[in-house]
Design a protein around this motif. Structure first.
Motif, PDB file in Angstrom:
ATOM      1  N   GLN A  10       0.943  -1.334   0.118  1.00 27.39           N
ATOM      2  CA  GLN A  10      -0.129   0.091  -0.054  1.00 27.39           C
ATOM      3  C   GLN A  10       0.854   1.077  -0.079  1.00 27.39           C
ATOM      4  O   GLN A  10       1.982   1.283   0.777  1.00 27.39           O
ATOM      5  N   THR A  72      -7.882   2.186   2.750  1.00 27.26           N
ATOM      6  CA  THR A  72      -7.370   0.881   2.642  1.00 27.26           C
ATOM      7  C   THR A  72      -8.429  -0.160   2.016  1.00 27.26           C
ATOM      8  O   THR A  72      -8.059  -1.159   1.269  1.00 27.26           O
ATOM      9  N   GLN A  73      -9.899   0.037   2.143  1.00 26.75           N
ATOM     10  CA  GLN A  73     -10.623  -0.844   1.638  1.00 26.75           C
ATOM     11  C   GLN A  73     -10.649  -0.894   0.079  1.00 26.75           C
ATOM     12  O   GLN A  73     -11.175  -1.771  -0.685  1.00 26.75           O
ATOM     13  N   GLN A  76      -5.826  -1.557  -1.108  1.00 26.08           N
ATOM     14  CA  GLN A  76      -5.211  -2.705  -1.161  1.00 26.08           C
ATOM     15  C   GLN A  76      -5.848  -3.557  -2.328  1.00 26.08           C
ATOM     16  O   GLN A  76      -5.103  -4.384  -3.044  1.00 26.08           O
ATOM     17  N   GLY A 130      -8.111  -4.984   3.176  1.00 23.75           N
ATOM     18  CA  GLY A 130      -8.394  -3.611   3.076  1.00 23.75           C
ATOM     19  C   GLY A 130      -9.408  -3.361   4.014  1.00 23.75           C
ATOM     20  O   GLY A 130      -9.414  -2.418   4.722  1.00 23.75           O
ATOM     21  N   MET A 133      -8.720  -3.550   7.712  1.00 24.67           N
ATOM     22  CA  MET A 133      -7.796  -2.574   8.199  1.00 24.67           C
ATOM     23  C   MET A 133      -8.287  -1.175   7.948  1.00 24.67           C
ATOM     24  O   MET A 133      -7.599   0.068   8.517  1.00 24.67           O
ATOM     25  N   VAL A 205      -0.836   7.223   2.845  1.00 24.30           N
ATOM     26  CA  VAL A 205      -1.463   5.869   3.348  1.00 24.30           C
ATOM     27  C   VAL A 205      -2.466   6.239   4.340  1.00 24.30           C
ATOM     28  O   VAL A 205      -2.608   7.627   4.757  1.00 24.30           O
ATOM     29  N   SER A 206      -3.602   5.617   4.881  1.00 20.73           N
ATOM     30  CA  SER A 206      -4.579   6.232   5.655  1.00 20.73           C
ATOM     31  C   SER A 206      -4.609   5.754   7.080  1.00 20.73           C
ATOM     32  O   SER A 206      -5.379   5.862   7.846  1.00 20.73           O
ATOM     33  N   PHE A 209       0.026   1.427   9.548  1.00 23.20           N
ATOM     34  CA  PHE A 209       0.176  -0.152   9.335  1.00 23.20           C
ATOM     35  C   PHE A 209       1.223  -0.725  10.178  1.00 23.20           C
ATOM     36  O   PHE A 209       2.392   0.005  10.537  1.00 23.20           O
TER      37      PHE A 209
END
Length: 280
Positions: A10, A72-73, A76, A130, A133, A205-206, A209
């Protein structure tokens, strides 16, 4: 020398990635169709609408589209389906790999490339990872952020040792690490590291991670892992957590994958291990 295939994680996503390839190669279009089917199966709109949105000409609207893909949804499974299409296209042209590896999310794709997962099960897990997370639906929840730091990694470790809620999520190279943590802590760490002469780059990134901030994702992703079939790999797949090759035992791989999202990515060690195994 032997060949290693490496898969992206990601942060590598961007709007309209691979658009021309997808228009011209059936193998690319097939992977887009496959991930869209998974989204439709749970009542969601096509993922391709997010990756290849209707063109806009205002910068603010384009920024909105980029932020949507960063979630992420979407990010990814978008990276995953694109990677599947690329790998299948390469294989049609005669490409063969001796080893597979990936960075963070990319390790899941590497397991698919090595035959551990079927393409359908891989698409299910890419979507489930995704989704799991994604930040909880809580206005007060801080999903955190990440930043790449250019400089000696041992020095970076020493500099952030006394900053609460910051850790190294990715050991990418001898001179590059990614720090992750709460939003305010990353701002503080970024300022201090910049003042100390390091180059710091905010990552698209959101969430933070590979830190406790994504702990909420572990149980739902583990449930998704248990719902699909794992097989013995057809080639060695290298693991982020250890930097060494995964076991040939499907049960061991399944167990390792359940802990993956909370463990630091030892990518530098992974690349060195691949080199030692003959990858060039």
């Amino acid at each position: 020398g032997k060949v290693a295939v490496l898969f992206s994680g990601q942060g590598s996503q961007y709007l309209n990635m691979g658009r021309e390839l997808t228009c011209h190669f059936p193998s690319m279009m097939s992977s887009q169709t496959a991930i869209n089917k998974q989204f439709h199966a749970v009542g969601k709109k096509s993922l391709s609408d997010v990756v290849y949105p209707i063109p806009v000409f205002e910068q603010s609207k384009r920024a909105e589209q980029e932020l949507a893909l960063r979630l992420t949804q979407y990010a990814q499974p978008a990276i995953g389906s694109f990677s599947v299409g690329l790998f299948n296209t390469f294989k049609q042209a005669g490409f063969n790999a001796d080893f597979a590896a990936g960075h963070s999310f990319g390790e899941l794709t590497a397991l698919w490339a090595a035959g551990v997962l079927s393409e359908t099960d891989y698409m299910k897990l890419a979507m489930a990872r995704g989704e799991a997370m994604a930040a909880p639906d809580d206005a007060n929840f801080d999903a955190g952020s990440m930043a790449a730091v250019i400089g000696d990694v041992s020095e970076v470790e020493a500099k952030i040792a006394n900053i609460t809620d910051v850790s190294i999520a990715n050991y990418n190279a001898n001179n590059q690490a990614v720090i992750a943590g709460t939003t305010e802590a990353i701002k503080l760490a970024s300022t201090q590291l910049t003042q100390d002469g390091f180059k710091v780059i905010e990552l698209p990134v959101s969430a933070a991670f590979h830190t406790p901030l994504v702990e909420h994702a572990q149980a739902p992703f583990a449930k998704a892992i248990d719902a699909v079939t794992f097989k013995k790999p057809t080639m060695s797949v290298y693991a982020n957590a250890t930097g060494e090759a995964h076991s040939d035992n499907a049960k061991d791989i399944k167990a390792a994958l359940k802990d993956h999202i909370l463990q630091s990515v030892q990518f530098s060690k992974e690349i060195n291990s691949l080199y030692q195994a003959g990858a060039r």
